[in-house]
Write a protein that holds these residues in place. Sequence first.
Motif, PDB file in Angstrom:
ATOM      1  N   ASP A  66       0.928  -1.073   0.082  1.00 40.72           N
ATOM      2  CA  ASP A  66      -0.010  -0.089  -0.105  1.00 40.72           C
ATOM      3  C   ASP A  66       0.858   1.150   0.084  1.00 40.72           C
ATOM      4  N   GLY A  67       0.838   2.095  -0.892  1.00 44.92           N
ATOM      5  CA  GLY A  67       1.688   3.326  -0.987  1.00 44.92           C
ATOM      6  C   GLY A  67       2.939   2.929  -1.708  1.00 44.92           C
ATOM      7  N   ASN A  68       3.674   4.234  -1.947  1.00 45.29           N
ATOM      8  CA  ASN A  68       4.937   3.998  -2.720  1.00 45.29           C
ATOM      9  C   ASN A  68       6.169   3.884  -1.870  1.00 45.29           C
ATOM     10  N   ARG A  69       6.032   3.718  -0.656  1.00 43.83           N
ATOM     11  CA  ARG A  69       7.288   3.618   0.368  1.00 43.83           C
ATOM     12  C   ARG A  69       7.294   2.264   0.695  1.00 43.83           C
ATOM     13  N   GLU A  70       6.058   1.368   0.525  1.00 45.12           N
ATOM     14  CA  GLU A  70       6.250  -0.196   0.949  1.00 45.12           C
ATOM     15  C   GLU A  70       7.113  -0.856   0.016  1.00 45.12           C
ATOM     16  N   PHE A  71       7.668  -1.793   0.497  1.00 43.56           N
ATOM     17  CA  PHE A  71       8.166  -3.217  -0.341  1.00 43.56           C
ATOM     18  C   PHE A  71       8.082  -4.401   0.433  1.00 43.56           C
ATOM     19  N   LEU A  72       8.089  -5.468  -0.306  1.00 43.70           N
ATOM     20  CA  LEU A  72       7.860  -6.832   0.021  1.00 43.70           C
ATOM     21  C   LEU A  72       9.366  -7.855   0.291  1.00 43.70           C
ATOM     22  N   VAL A  73       9.370  -8.287   1.397  1.00 48.18           N
ATOM     23  CA  VAL A  73      10.542  -9.141   1.580  1.00 48.18           C
ATOM     24  C   VAL A  73      10.215 -10.515   1.948  1.00 48.18           C
ATOM     25  N   ARG A  74      11.227 -11.292   1.374  1.00 51.31           N
ATOM     26  CA  ARG A  74      11.052 -12.845   1.821  1.00 51.31           C
ATOM     27  C   ARG A  74      11.727 -12.923   3.011  1.00 51.31           C
ATOM     28  N   PRO A 113       9.988  -0.984  -3.642  1.00 47.29           N
ATOM     29  CA  PRO A 113       8.987   0.187  -3.510  1.00 47.29           C
ATOM     30  C   PRO A 113       8.833   0.884  -4.935  1.00 47.29           C
ATOM     31  N   LYS A 114       7.764   1.562  -4.972  1.00 47.95           N
ATOM     32  CA  LYS A 114       7.439   2.183  -6.264  1.00 47.95           C
ATOM     33  C   LYS A 114       8.220   3.264  -6.548  1.00 47.95           C
ATOM     34  N   ARG A 115       8.454   3.964  -5.267  1.00 48.89           N
ATOM     35  CA  ARG A 115       9.318   5.224  -5.760  1.00 48.89           C
ATOM     36  C   ARG A 115      10.706   4.965  -5.829  1.00 48.89           C
ATOM     37  N   ARG A 116      11.563   5.844  -6.061  1.00 45.24           N
ATOM     38  CA  ARG A 116      12.995   5.373  -6.297  1.00 45.24           C
ATOM     39  C   ARG A 116      13.464   5.032  -4.776  1.00 45.24           C
ATOM     40  N   SER A 117      14.134   4.178  -4.809  1.00 41.58           N
ATOM     41  CA  SER A 117      14.864   3.831  -3.437  1.00 41.58           C
ATOM     42  C   SER A 117      16.048   3.001  -3.610  1.00 41.58           C
ATOM     43  N   ARG A 118      16.581   2.920  -2.274  1.00 42.11           N
ATOM     44  CA  ARG A 118      18.021   2.355  -1.989  1.00 42.11           C
ATOM     45  C   ARG A 118      17.674   0.742  -2.022  1.00 42.11           C
ATOM     46  N   VAL A 144       6.692 -10.273   4.179  1.00 41.86           N
ATOM     47  CA  VAL A 144       6.593  -9.338   5.333  1.00 41.86           C
ATOM     48  C   VAL A 144       6.605  -8.075   4.320  1.00 41.86           C
ATOM     49  N   VAL A 145       5.678  -7.209   4.668  1.00 45.01           N
ATOM     50  CA  VAL A 145       5.848  -5.686   4.144  1.00 45.01           C
ATOM     51  C   VAL A 145       6.800  -4.823   5.204  1.00 45.01           C
ATOM     52  N   ALA A 146       7.512  -4.149   4.489  1.00 40.76           N
ATOM     53  CA  ALA A 146       8.339  -3.256   5.410  1.00 40.76           C
ATOM     54  C   ALA A 146       8.243  -1.735   4.361  1.00 40.76           C
ATOM     55  N   THR A 147       8.506  -0.710   5.364  1.00 37.84           N
ATOM     56  CA  THR A 147       8.397   0.554   4.615  1.00 37.84           C
ATOM     57  C   THR A 147       9.981   0.866   4.622  1.00 37.84           C
ATOM     58  N   ASP A 148      10.225   1.763   3.469  1.00 37.43           N
ATOM     59  CA  ASP A 148      11.662   2.008   3.332  1.00 37.43           C
ATOM     60  C   ASP A 148      12.131   2.915   4.726  1.00 37.43           C
ATOM     61  N   PHE A 149      11.530   3.650   5.296  1.00 39.74           N
ATOM     62  CA  PHE A 149      12.117   4.218   6.455  1.00 39.74           C
ATOM     63  C   PHE A 149      11.914   3.633   7.772  1.00 39.74           C
ATOM     64  N   ASN A 150      11.516   2.272   7.814  1.00 39.70           N
ATOM     65  CA  ASN A 150      11.623   1.363   8.846  1.00 39.70           C
ATOM     66  C   ASN A 150      12.580   0.189   8.583  1.00 39.70           C
ATOM     67  N   ALA A 151      13.369   0.325   7.635  1.00 41.49           N
ATOM     68  CA  ALA A 151      14.522  -0.886   7.218  1.00 41.49           C
ATOM     69  C   ALA A 151      15.949  -0.123   6.888  1.00 41.49           C
ATOM     70  N   ALA A 152      16.733  -1.022   7.048  1.00 40.79           N
ATOM     71  CA  ALA A 152      17.864  -0.597   6.792  1.00 40.79           C
ATOM     72  C   ALA A 152      18.598  -1.857   5.890  1.00 40.79           C
ATOM     73  N   ARG A 153      19.669  -1.430   5.059  1.00 35.74           N
ATOM     74  CA  ARG A 153      20.008  -2.449   4.381  1.00 35.74           C
ATOM     75  C   ARG A 153      21.223  -3.186   5.039  1.00 35.74           C
ATOM     76  N   LEU A 154      21.357  -4.365   4.997  1.00 37.44           N
ATOM     77  CA  LEU A 154      22.299  -5.247   5.774  1.00 37.44           C
ATOM     78  C   LEU A 154      23.428  -5.370   5.090  1.00 37.44           C
ATOM     79  N   PRO A 155      24.564  -4.830   5.734  1.00 40.29           N
ATOM     80  CA  PRO A 155      26.038  -4.653   5.181  1.00 40.29           C
ATOM     81  C   PRO A 155      26.454  -6.040   5.044  1.00 40.29           C
ATOM     82  N   PRO A 156      27.438  -6.306   4.055  1.00 35.94           N
ATOM     83  CA  PRO A 156      28.117  -7.461   3.996  1.00 35.94           C
ATOM     84  C   PRO A 156      29.022  -8.090   5.254  1.00 35.94           C
TER      85      PRO A 156
END
Length: 425
Positions: A66-74, A113-118, A144-156
């Motif tokens: 829902d919305g352009n800031r959400e994305f789906l993760v496995r 996410p639908k919007r430009r995202s990292r 699981v649904v995540a929002t781009d402002f409540n998630a962080a990229r996992l560094p290697p």
Amino acid sequence: MGVLHYFNVVGSSPPSKDSAVQVIYQDTEKVSSRPSKVTPHQRALLLRGPREPYVEVSDHPTPSLDGNREFLVRNLVIGLNPIDWKAPDFNFGIPELPYISGRELVGEVAISPKRRSRFKPGDKAIVISTDYRDLRKAAYQEYVVATDFNAARLPPSVSPEAGSALGVAFVAAALCLGVCAGLDFSTIADGPDLLSMVRQIDPSRLPEDVRDECLHGIDKESRIQKGDWLAIWGGSSTSAFMLNQIARLAGLRTISVVDVRKHAVKMATNNITRPDIVVDNHDPQRAIEIVRSATGKRLRFAIDTVGRETAGHLLECLQQHYATEDEPDVSTATPESAHLIGLTGLPKSSPPANVSFHNMPIKLFHEVPELGEALMLWLERLLSRGLLVPPSILGVSEGFGAVNQALDSMRRGEVSGGRVVVRIP
């Protein structure tokens, strides 16, 4: 970083390595990536009623975006939290039934996410869900649904297991220190000044039940500063582990009250994670005396991670007595204001005139996007630069079917000083 001191109130010698927490599960195989095809139905763990075990189902609907800031993760790895067993056992924090629990995980981005995202498909992300009313964001499900402002990229450099166990504690620690105590993080990997940030936001956008804390909790002149003491009761919890690290990065001096026999050796092994002083919690009154003496009776900030009773002990630690035989010239001094922050509870009584009580405003993280995003970008920098050490992983298990068993271990008090995680194959 200073020298770690041991204060054992029962008079025995410092604990031996034999007292360290033992590993519960032995499997340490690394999580691998999987195909990213999203199916309309998924596996999930459902709570059907209070005081019941979680039940695995295979036909639960996959959540929609829902919305352009959400994305789906496995889902790859779930980090288990005490709330996952306390909520059903004591029937709180369950807005609907059947319910899906779980507050944090590491997942692989399936739909960006639908919007430009990292966040791009295939990326691994630390997902933190403090919005427990939105079941789409709960961790006990395959997607699981995540929002781009409540998630962080996992560094290697950080394993998925470690990444799944640090997010909620990091957010809680940052909000306690940054908002309630007013600590400015800008000198630490370009971190945010949360107090200034929330006070520049339109007050109507702040959640009503935390608005007063955000706007009036602490005067800017009273903010905690480099060199100040911070007392943490329950120093072995993951939240306390994060509190201590962030505080010391900012130049604060920390004193942790813990079960010395269980945890002091482990706390002393890393210069980044160890407190300046460790005090044994065996005799609370003696611990209070030691905290007051060690901080020179100038302690102004304390954070409790255990509950109402231990918060009361910290309140005693904060009671400042300036008039002493050795310091007659300060007998008429007015004590500076002190601040007691509770993660799980505060004393029932009203605070004394010179002490303010604070509740950690967790809603800010998921209801104020710019604040949540600032914290997540900062977390990425801290982890990538090796400035923040993840908590110890005491156990790794496999599959949704292992969650109940792992939570039972937590119920019995067998998990302390680290975290248990569950991989989702």
